[in-house]
Design a protein around this motif. Structure first.
Motif, mmCIF file in Angstrom:
data_model
loop_
_atom_site.group_PDB
_atom_site.id
_atom_site.type_symbol
_atom_site.label_atom_id
_atom_site.label_comp_id
_atom_site.label_asym_id
_atom_site.label_seq_id
_atom_site.Cartn_x
_atom_site.Cartn_y
_atom_site.Cartn_z
ATOM 1 N N ILE A 204 0.859 -1.187 0.000
ATOM 2 C CA ILE A 204 0.000 0.000 0.000
ATOM 3 C C ILE A 204 0.894 1.236 0.000
ATOM 4 N N ILE A 205 0.727 2.097 -1.008
ATOM 5 C CA ILE A 205 1.577 3.287 -1.118
ATOM 6 C C ILE A 205 0.808 4.578 -0.855
ATOM 7 N N ASP A 206 -0.508 4.482 -0.780
ATOM 8 C CA ASP A 206 -1.319 5.658 -0.442
ATOM 9 C C ASP A 206 -2.612 5.172 0.194
ATOM 10 N N LEU A 207 -3.044 5.845 1.259
ATOM 11 C CA LEU A 207 -4.265 5.444 1.951
ATOM 12 C C LEU A 207 -4.885 6.676 2.602
ATOM 13 N N VAL A 208 -6.040 7.077 2.101
ATOM 14 C CA VAL A 208 -6.787 8.185 2.675
ATOM 15 C C VAL A 208 -8.144 7.631 3.095
ATOM 16 N N PRO A 209 -8.421 7.514 4.380
ATOM 17 C CA PRO A 209 -9.664 6.889 4.842
ATOM 18 C C PRO A 209 -10.891 7.445 4.140
ATOM 19 N N ASP A 210 -11.739 6.529 3.701
ATOM 20 C CA ASP A 210 -13.005 6.852 3.032
ATOM 21 C C ASP A 210 -12.813 7.657 1.743
ATOM 22 N N SER A 211 -11.615 7.580 1.164
ATOM 23 C CA SER A 211 -11.360 8.399 -0.020
ATOM 24 C C SER A 211 -10.536 7.697 -1.095
ATOM 25 N N ALA A 212 -9.364 7.150 -0.756
ATOM 26 C CA ALA A 212 -8.481 6.615 -1.797
ATOM 27 C C ALA A 212 -7.546 5.549 -1.247
ATOM 28 N N ILE A 213 -7.223 4.587 -2.112
ATOM 29 C CA ILE A 213 -6.270 3.530 -1.793
ATOM 30 C C ILE A 213 -5.441 3.284 -3.048
ATOM 31 N N SER A 214 -4.110 3.214 -2.891
ATOM 32 C CA SER A 214 -3.234 2.859 -3.997
ATOM 33 C C SER A 214 -2.338 1.711 -3.557
ATOM 34 N N VAL A 215 -2.224 0.695 -4.413
ATOM 35 C CA VAL A 215 -1.444 -0.497 -4.105
ATOM 36 C C VAL A 215 -0.468 -0.754 -5.245
ATOM 37 N N ASP A 216 0.805 -0.920 -4.900
ATOM 38 C CA ASP A 216 1.858 -1.168 -5.881
ATOM 39 C C ASP A 216 2.047 -2.673 -6.036
ATOM 40 N N TRP A 217 1.776 -3.161 -7.262
ATOM 41 C CA TRP A 217 1.877 -4.585 -7.557
ATOM 42 C C TRP A 217 3.138 -4.925 -8.353
ATOM 43 N N GLY A 218 4.128 -4.070 -8.296
ATOM 44 C CA GLY A 218 5.375 -4.336 -9.014
ATOM 45 C C GLY A 218 5.170 -4.275 -10.517
ATOM 46 N N PRO A 219 5.607 -5.303 -11.258
ATOM 47 C CA PRO A 219 5.488 -5.280 -12.719
ATOM 48 C C PRO A 219 4.044 -5.147 -13.214
ATOM 49 N N MET A 220 3.075 -5.509 -12.380
ATOM 50 C CA MET A 220 1.675 -5.385 -12.776
ATOM 51 C C MET A 220 1.170 -3.947 -12.673
ATOM 52 N N GLY A 221 1.993 -3.074 -12.090
ATOM 53 C CA GLY A 221 1.612 -1.672 -12.000
ATOM 54 C C GLY A 221 0.980 -1.310 -10.666
ATOM 55 N N VAL A 222 0.439 -0.104 -10.608
ATOM 56 C CA VAL A 222 -0.214 0.423 -9.413
ATOM 57 C C VAL A 222 -1.715 0.462 -9.650
ATOM 58 N N VAL A 223 -2.470 -0.098 -8.712
ATOM 59 C CA VAL A 223 -3.932 -0.050 -8.765
ATOM 60 C C VAL A 223 -4.409 0.977 -7.751
#
Length: 283
Positions: A204-223
Motif C-alpha cells: 500500500i503506497i497511499d491510503l486516505v480513509p473513506d477516499s483513496a487507496i493505492s497499491v503497488d503490484w510491481g510489474p503489474m503496476g499500481v492499482v
C-alpha cells in the motif's frame, strides 16, 4: 495436456432463461462480447474489443442441446475447447459449469500467451451473466485493444462501508472469494493468498480513509481506487497504471473487474451469497 480449468457458478434464474442468455446474440452482446452471431446448431461466434484476439470470430461450434454448449476457440495458434453445461438446482436457480482447455496459470503470470487471460475472462463473463439474468446493469468491461486501464462503478452503499470492505482482510476475502491479507496503512502489505502465504505481497503506497487507496503490484503496476460520495451511494473509480505497455497485464485488469462486480453485489443484495461454487460444494 493438463486438466481443463473448471468454473462453477450459481445463477438466480430458471434454466430456460439462462440458456436463452447463452445463445441469444442480443443478450450475448450485453454480457459476453461486443459482437455475437448464433445460428444453432451450426454457428456460435463472438468477437470484438472485449474478447481476446477479438479482431474476428475464432469459434467453431461442436455441440449444442438444451443443457450443453461446446465450441472450439482458436487462441494464439492453439485450438482450445470450451464447454458450458447447465443443471437445474431448483425452479428458480441454475448451476452453470464451464470447462476450458489449454489454460496454463504460468501464462497468466508471465503474459507469454493470451490464453493466460482465459480464467479471468470467463470469470468476468459469468459474473456479467449473473447480473444480466437478474436484470442488473453490467459493470465496466476490459478492452483488449488498449493499455488505458480505467473504469468506474456505482455502488448503492455509503462510502465508509465500501471503503471498509476494500481494506479489511475478512471482508475483502469474503467478496473476492479468495484469501486476501491486508495491513491497512501506508507501507502495509496487500497479499493475495493471505499474509502468511504470499512471500512477495503488493504494498500500500497511499491510503486516505473513506477516499483513496493505492497499491503497488510491481510489474503489474499500481492499482488505485478512488471513492466519492454521490448522495449516500458510492462512485468507485479505479485505475491500473505504471506497467510495461508492451506487455499489458490484461489478466490482472480483467480479474479486478470481475472482483469488483462481485463487490457491488456484496453491498447491494440483501441476502448476498457469492455466485462462485467451490469444488467441495459442486455436488
Amino acid at each position: 495436456m493438463s486438466e481443463p480449468m473448471i468454473i462453477r457458478v450459481r445463477l438466480d434464474a430458471p434454466i430456460k432463461e439462462v440458456r436463452h442468455a447463452l445463445t441469444d446474440p442480443a443478450a450475448m452482446r450485453v454480457w459476453l462480447a461486443e459482437h455475437a452471431e448464433v445460428d444453432l446448431p451450426e454457428r456460435y461466434e463472438f468477437w470484438g474489443r472485449r474478447t481476446p484476439e477479438g479482431e474476428a470470430p475464432h469459434q467453431r461450434l461442436l455441440h449444442a442441446d438444451d443443457h450443453t454448449l461446446r465450441f472450439a476457440w482458436l487462441l494464439d495458434g492453439e485450438e482450445t475447447t470450451t464447454e458450458i453445461t447447465l443443471r437445474e438446482e431448483d425452479a428458480a436457480t441454475t448451476v452453470l459449469t464451464l470447462s476450458q482447455t489449454h489454460f496454463d496459470f504460468q501464462d497468466a503470470i508471465t503474459g507469454a500467451s493470451i490464453r493466460g487471460v482465459l480464467q479471468v475472462f470467463w470469470s468476468l463473463a459469468l459474473s456479467n451473466l449473473a447480473d444480466h439474468v437478474q436484470e442488473r446493469e453490467i459493470g465496466p468491461q476490459p478492452d483488449y485493444t488498449t493499455t488505458d486501464f480505467r473504469g468506474h462503478l456505482d455502488i448503492a452503499a455509503p462510502v465508509s462501508t465500501v471503503y471498509e470492505s476494500l481494506i479489511d482482510s475478512d471482508k475483502a476475502t469474503e467478496w473476492f472469494g479468495y484469501p486476501i491479507g491486508i495491513e491497512p496503512y501506508v507501507g502495509g502489505r496487500f497479499a493475495m493468498g493471505g499474509l502468511d502465504a504470499n512471500p512477495q505481497p503488493a504494498k500500500i503506497i497511499d491510503l486516505v480513509p473513506d477516499s483513496a487507496i493505492s497499491v503497488d503490484w510491481g510489474p503489474m503496476g499500481v492499482v488505485t481506487w478512488d471513492l466519492e460520495d454521490t448522495g449516500g451511494a458510492t462512485r468507485l473509480t479505479f485505475v491500473q497504471s505504471g506497467f510495461d505497455t508492451a506487455n499489458p497485464p490484461y489478466g490482472a485488469w480483467t480479474g479486478w473487474l470481475s472482483g469488483l462486480a462481485e463487490l457491488r453485489r456484496y453491498h447491494e443484495q440483501p441476502n448476498w451469497r457469492a455466485i462462485w461454487i467451490a469444488d467441495d460444494q459442486a455436488a
